[in-house]
Scaffold this motif. Structure first.
Motif, short mmCIF file in Angstrom:
data_model
loop_
_atom_site.label_atom_id
_atom_site.label_comp_id
_atom_site.label_asym_id
_atom_site.label_seq_id
_atom_site.Cartn_x
_atom_site.Cartn_y
_atom_site.Cartn_z
N ARG B 76 27.16 19.91 2.22
CA ARG B 76 27.90 21.05 1.70
C ARG B 76 27.00 22.44 1.75
O ARG B 76 26.12 22.33 1.48
N ALA B 77 27.79 23.39 2.38
CA ALA B 77 27.27 24.71 2.35
C ALA B 77 27.39 25.22 1.03
O ALA B 77 28.30 24.68 0.08
N LEU B 78 26.75 26.16 0.67
CA LEU B 78 27.00 26.58 -0.74
C LEU B 78 28.19 27.00 -1.30
O LEU B 78 29.20 27.75 -0.49
N GLY B 79 28.62 26.73 -2.22
CA GLY B 79 30.06 27.04 -2.91
C GLY B 79 31.14 25.90 -2.31
O GLY B 79 32.25 25.93 -2.87
N PRO B 85 25.66 24.05 -7.40
CA PRO B 85 24.52 23.31 -7.31
C PRO B 85 23.63 23.18 -8.75
O PRO B 85 23.09 21.87 -8.80
N VAL B 86 23.93 23.96 -9.69
CA VAL B 86 23.37 23.54 -10.85
C VAL B 86 24.06 22.34 -11.60
O VAL B 86 23.46 21.48 -12.15
N ASN B 89 22.61 19.29 -10.08
CA ASN B 89 21.19 18.82 -10.50
C ASN B 89 21.67 18.31 -11.87
O ASN B 89 20.75 17.17 -12.49
N PRO B 466 17.00 13.99 2.03
CA PRO B 466 16.01 14.30 1.05
C PRO B 466 17.09 13.96 -0.32
O PRO B 466 18.01 14.05 -0.25
N ARG B 467 16.16 13.52 -1.37
CA ARG B 467 16.62 13.00 -2.56
C ARG B 467 17.24 14.36 -3.49
O ARG B 467 16.58 15.54 -3.21
N ARG B 468 18.17 14.08 -4.12
CA ARG B 468 18.67 15.45 -5.13
C ARG B 468 19.24 16.54 -4.35
O ARG B 468 18.92 17.54 -4.66
N VAL B 469 19.77 16.21 -3.00
CA VAL B 469 20.13 17.28 -2.13
C VAL B 469 21.46 16.98 -1.79
O VAL B 469 21.88 15.68 -1.72
N PHE B 470 22.52 18.14 -1.69
CA PHE B 470 23.77 17.83 -1.05
C PHE B 470 23.92 18.34 0.04
O PHE B 470 25.06 18.57 0.56
N ASP B 471 23.12 18.96 0.87
CA ASP B 471 23.11 19.72 2.01
C ASP B 471 22.30 18.88 3.00
O ASP B 471 20.83 19.04 2.97
#
Ligand code: HEM
Ligand SMILES: [Cu+2]
Ligand SMILES: [Cu+2]
Lengths: 296, 852
Positions: B76-79, B85-86, B89, B466-471
């Motif tokens: 996912r790109a931002l948005g 993002p928060v 997390n 990477p962990r805790r990442v959605f991109d």
């Protein structure tokens, strides 16, 4: 559920079991020797000796392959053995060997069945596998920890911040978001952070280290293929964590030398512009409402 | 709630035949009544409450997991995607925390509550009211965590809570503080529970049931409780320091603090690794029991199995730095921790083989419970093999922070969940008196197992994420999509279970006492569900197997029978004063009348609600100040109201006549002949040692990082500290005098000695107050620098212990005035133990902070 023991078991209780046990232990031995052979011959044609040495990517790949191979084999043998026996001794199969004098009774004090010997044989073998594997990798660990010799390596300081990476070269030149390194030359990284805990890693180059407030960690890598790689943050560090990446551009050595000769502490901006264009993610993150970096 | 002894009559009559099912006394409502569930202290009820509540948190954590899996359908790109993002997390962090703390352990302890006393031959846990208290603290801590979502957002720094992201500079939301406080409350629950289980399991085993003879499920719970006692004390130290950084403004973990980030990793992982076994051991116990029952064979190598677990439990405290291989620790330390890590993995090989070999020659019945534990073993084998990869440091260097780790720990932990689900089916008939639907159970397993592997196996393949990442790298997307599909399959499989169990609980076939052929443990020897006090006679194993003796057959041994319980339990820290008072409350229940055991008290519930309000009220503090305006006033009012409720319920609890289970001492190694209350106090103090150890360790670690000699001590003047040392030593002496006087039945001696102790304690606090006042005037405050932070917080924690002690001392003095303790001086004795401990701690703190 009555007990339909097969004649064989009646004549020689535990007979079939003996065979199975020998089988699983035998299987594991076969696996072990096969792998030893593989390790010795196939896995390291490029290297002399048992212990993989080379780039980080190379040593990782070698060890990973061996682990995968062995892990799969052990997994298949153990799981297969389990499934086979679960099927074989399913109730109603008649294989069960519950002798009435010794059946489990409600309220008895717990005790164990015999079988300590085979238990220890298997335990011992698994121990041999695990211990020998890990000790073998330990030799590579020593090699990795030793790092490249000081005089041949390029030293770069890496500083993480929310949410990006800054790189400082020996001549004081600083870039943001792009790390340029020469191919085939070890790069020694000294990593820290300006704010929270991060972790700098370039997965294709198999290099990674924590960026800890108030501390410096060291790591190194050598890239043998020119090209562009991605560095990412591997420790949750806030809203922009998913986008906290940088480009790692591996250049042919002469190109790198030319670039480096031009790069001085002052003309850092030129490169940063490229950085911001190329790593679109980072700039999006910067413009967005991600929480602002505490230390700019 | 003054008379909470429905069984009194029966007991007085000499029959300790207690009512079955629902028909006991008017004071103790039946299971159909809502009121029953608020007042019950019975271990079986509490067990059911734990199981039901934990399943609720499973759903909550599961929904968060689904949200993440949907977000992960594509890079996912931002948005883009459903979560900001928060929010992502927060989802990761809350999911991890909820699953590990609020679901997994309490689920296991639901069974432990229900089954362990039955397996021991005990009528209840040693301290039934404290058991109810554990449950209510657990529930309210979960509610508090839930509230945190609505206070600007919950904690978003990952379940590992790494510093300095965890301090308000970087995570300023009030909800983040609330989440941390919710954890503190949870730890309080765990500590009370561990003390209770350990006392019960060591003291209340039936005759002949030596530790060696304990069933394996009970063994795993015993070891788990020991690990919890110490590991959670370390976590409490870490959390109290973190809370103080967030609420009071101390600077242990601030960005500028020397080695604050590393300090957190040490404290957290010292807890975190044992936690891995804390969540897994009960699952192992379920596996062992279910394997034996459904293969019809005793476990192979039982003694080695137990020995392996004991070794793991001990060694679990010596492997934590394997989570820190990429920090700046040196090669020697890495080598050491690599070795201990490999060492701790080996006993598990033995356990796995023992389980596998148990099947051989058996008659395996593939019932739902067996399918689940069998599946769990398969998953655990995969989790274990992939864990060896992480033990090889060179590989760990690359796997750290990636989905390899995510896949591995889900195989292990959710593998454990799989076994516990098997346990749920296994004990369901016992707990409800009805059978579940076998077909639906098997269907659940099939869907669950497919869903599980579809969910987690692809993550090994996509390990470079990477962990805790959605991109993530686009070429990994197919694997993540598979995983998401698997996540939904796994989640939906639980619908089958909920339907099955819900329906069966009301309309299933009635379950016999023992629905499982070849089950051996004692819970199957009583009706389903068991009567309120478990057994119709005194269980004994004196002849090598379970028998029940009539009341007359029991050898009377007056001195040993422990009637009313005396428990002295506090959890230190924030709720220290609260629970320390509970201690006195419990130990002072009137012991004069002969009464049957009690089963109801509303106060654990009220007390927990009070603690909840206190912590909720404190959550918006920053730099020790409430926010301005109405909101701040509302929070402050909540704190005060909560404080009143808490204190009020403590006093009420102290005055409530409550009688713990009457028991004849059977096997009690290593605490034979020692009163339950005293054992409980010792065990609690052992955890308090670790708590202070954590604080002192944090101080030493920070000071070393700072430069030991460059660190100018705060306070500069040692005299007030020296005076306080003398005051405390004297007060220890007066407590001894009080006990001597009580034993000599000298009422005024007791009153004056206790009074003197109280006055000396007040003197200590006044002196300390003056000292602090002086330091404040010099411009030193908690947040001034890390030297000031360590001094104020560590000695402050000690002062909190003193205050808790004084509350108890006051209570004891008042009661001594009215003539108490002359017949039974145990309360004074337990208080003495606590007080001496607090003094000894000071003997360490004084030189550390004032002299060195
Ligand atoms: C039932 C027991 C479960 C336990 C004990 C558990 C535990 C955990 C823990 C401790 C974390 C790490 C959180 C962090 O990094 O701060 C985590 C992450 C995660 N879990 Fe679970 N989990 C469970 C079930 C599930 C299920 C059913 C799913 C999927 C539907 C799931 C999906 C995830 C995902 C996507 C992450 C984020 C991974 C990452 O980015 O680091 N979990 N889980
Ligand atoms: Cu990050
Ligand atoms: Cu660990």
């Amino acid at each position: 559920m009555d007990d339909r023991n097969r004649p064989l078991d009646t004549i020689c209780p535990g007979f079939s079991e003996t065979i199975i046990i020998t089988n699983v232990n035998y299987l594991i031995w076969v696996v072990l020797s096969m792998v030893t052979e593989l390790v010795l011959t196939a896995a390291f044609p490029l290297q002399s000796g048992l212990v993989p040495r080379g780039t980080r990517a190379f040593v990782f790949e070698r060890i990973f392959e061996v682990f995968l191979l062995l892990g799969t084999l052990v997994g298949v043998v153990v799981v297969g053995y389990m499934l086979y026996n679960a099927y074989k001794y399913r109730s109603g199969s008649g294989k069960g060997h519950v002798d009435e004098g010794n059946r489990l009774v409600l309220g008895e004090l717990p005790s164990g069945s015999g079988g300590g010997r085979k238990l220890f044989t298997s335990f011992f073998m698994s121990m041999v596998i695990v211990v020998s594997l890990v000790s073998w990798t330990y030799l590579t660990l020593l090699y990795v920890e030793e790092g490249p010799a000081d005089d041949e390596s390029l030293d770069v300081e890496v500083e993480g911040y929310q949410f990006g990476w800054r790189f400082t070269y020996p001549n004081g030149h600083t870039t943001d978001g792009v790390l340029r390194v020469p191919a085939d030359r070890p790069v020694q990284l000294t990593i820290t952070t300006a704010d929270v805990f991060h972790n700098f890693g370039v997965t294709e180059l198999r290099v990674k280290s924590d960026a800890i407030p108030g501390q410096e960690t060291e790591t190194w890598f050598t890239a043998d293929e020119p090209g562009t790689y991605t560095a990412q943050c591997y420790e949750l560090c806030g809203a922009g964590h998913s986008y906290m990446s940088a480009e790692v551009i591996v250049m042919p050595p002469d190109e790198y030398e030319a670039w480096y000769a031009n790069a001085t502490a002052e003309n850092a901006t030129a490169d940063n512009a490229t950085a911001n264009e190329s790593s679109a993610d980072a700039s999006v993150a910067a413009q967005s409402n991600l929480r602002p970096a505490v230390v700019p | 709630m003054t008379d909470a002894s429905p069984e009194r009559d029966a007991a007085v009559d000499g029959g300790h035949e207690v009512a079955h099912g629902d028909d006991h006394g008017h004071d103790f409502p039946g299971t159909g009544s809502i009121k029953r569930w608020f007042v019950t202290t019975n271990h079986k009820d509490v067990g059911v409450l734990y199981v039901v509540t934990s399943l609720f948190f499973l759903v909550l954590g599961g929904v968060l997991a689904w949200l993440m899996r949907v977000q992960l359908l594509a890079p996912r790109a931002l948005g883009e995607g459903i979560l900001s993002p928060v929010a992502y997390n927060q989802a990761v962090s809350a999911h991890g925390l909820l699953m590990v703390f609020w679901f997994l352990s309490p689920f296991a302890f639901g069974f432990a509550n229900y089954v362990v006393p039955l397996q021991l031959g005990a009528k209840d846990l040693a301290f039934p009211r404290l058991n109810a208290l554990s449950y209510w603290l657990y529930l309210f801590s979960g509610i508090l965590f839930g509230v945190s979502f609505f206070q600007g957002g919950t904690f978003s720094g990952g379940w590992t809570m790494y510093a300095p992201l965890s301090v308000p500079t970087f995570t300023p939301d009030v909800g983040a503080s609330t989440a941390v406080l919710a954890l503190v409350l949870f730890v309080a629950s765990v500590t009370v529970s561990s003390v209770n289980f350990l006392t019960t399991m060591h003291r209340m085993r039936a005759e002949g049931l030596t530790l060696r003879n304990l069933p394996l499920f009970s063994w795993t719970i015993l070891l788990t409780a020991w690990m919890m006692l110490f590991a959670f004390a370390a976590l409490l130290a870490a959390l109290l320091v973190l809370s103080s950084d967030r609420l009071l403004g101390t600077t242990y973990f601030a960005m500028e603090s020397p080695a604050g980030a590393l300090l957190w990793t040490h404290l957290f992982w010292f807890f975190g690794h044992p936690e891995v076994y804390i969540v897994f051991f009960p699952a192992l116990g379920v596996m062992a029991e279910v394997f034996q029952t459904f293969t019809g064979r005793r476990i192979v190598g039982r003694k080695w199995f137990i020995l392996a677990m004991v070794l793991v439990a001990i060694q679990s405290f010596a492997v934590w730095m394997h989570h820190m291989f990429l920090t700046s620790i040196n090669l020697q330390v890495k080598t050491l921790f690599m070795i201990t890590t490999i060492g701790i993995s080996l006993p598990f090989d033995l356990m796995v083989f023992a389980l596998i070999y148990t099947m051989l020659k058996g008659k395996i019945r593939f019932t739902t419970p067996f399918l689940f534990v069998f599946g769990a073993l398969l998953l655990f084998i995969i989790g274990g093999i992939t864990g060896v990869f992480l033990g090889a440091v060179v590989l760990d260097y690359e796997f750290r922070g990636t989905y390899w780790v995510v896949a591995h720990f889900h195989y292990v932990m959710v593998g454990g969940v799989t076994a516990l689900v098997g346990g749920l089916y296994y004990w369901f008939p016992k707990m409800t008196g009805r059978m579940y639907d076998e077909f639906l159970g098997k269907l659940h397993f099939a869907v669950y197992f497919v869903g599980f592997n579809l969910l987690y196996f692809p993550l090994f393949v996509a390990w470079e994420t990477p962990r805790r990442v959605f991109d993530y790298a686009p070429e990994l997307a197919p694997w993540h999509q598979l995983a998401t599909v698997g996540g939904f399959v796994l989640g939906l499989s639980f619908l089958i279970m909920f339907y099955n169990l819900f329906k069966s609980a009301f309309a299933g076939d009635p379950a016999p006492d023992n629905p499982w052929e070849y089950a051996t443990t004692a819970e199957w020897a009583v009706s389903s569900p068991p009567p309120l006090e478990n057994f119709d006679g005194t269980p004994t194993y004196r002849n090598g197997r379970l028998e029940f003796l009539d009341i007359g057959e029991v050898t009377p041994s007056e001195g040993r029978a422990s009637g009313p319980t005396g428990a002295a339990v506090s959890d230190g820290g924030v709720t220290a004063s609260a629970t320390a008072t509970v201690s006195s409350a419990l130990s002072t229940a009137e012991a004069t009348e002969v009464e049957g055991p009690s089963h109801a008290s509303i106060w654990p519930f009220v007390l927990s609600a009070g603690a909840f309000l206190v912590l909720l009220g404190l959550s918006p503090l920053q730099d020790a100040a409430f926010p301005e305006g109405m909101v701040g006033a509302a929070y402050a009012t909540t704190t005060v109201a909560g404080g009143v409720v808490t204190l009020g319920s403590l006093v009420a609890m102290g005055l409530e006549p409550f009688h713990g289970p009457v028991f004849e001492e059977g096997e009690a190694w290593p605490f034979a002949g020692i009163d339950n209350g005293k054992v409980g106090m010792w065990i609690f103090l052992a955890s308090d040692v670790v708590l202070f150890g954590g604080f002192i360790g944090a101080y030493v670690f920070t000071r070393v990082a700072f430069g030991w000699t460059g660190w100018e001590p705060i306070p500069p003047d040692p005299i007030p500290g020296l005076v306080n040392t003398y005051i405390l030593l004297t007060s220890s002496f007066t407590v001894v005098l009080a006990l001597v006087a009580a034993e000599k039945r000298h009422k005024w001696g007791v009153v004056t000695s206790l009074g003197a102790t109280f006055v000396l304690g007040i003197g200590f606090l006044v002196n300390k107050g003056l000292e602090w006042q002086h330091l404040f005037h010099e411009g030193l405050w908690l947040s001034t620098n890390v030297r000031a932070s360590t001094f104020f917080l560590t000695t402050g924690l000690h002062a909190a212990h003193v205050i808790a002690g004084l509350v108890v001392a006051l209570y004891l003095t008042a009661r001594a005035w009215r003539g108490a303790y002359l017949e039974d001086s145990r309360s004074v004795e337990y208080f003495g133990l606590y007080w001496h401990f607090v003094d000894i701690v000071w003997l360490f703190l004084f030189p550390l902070f004032y002299i060195l």
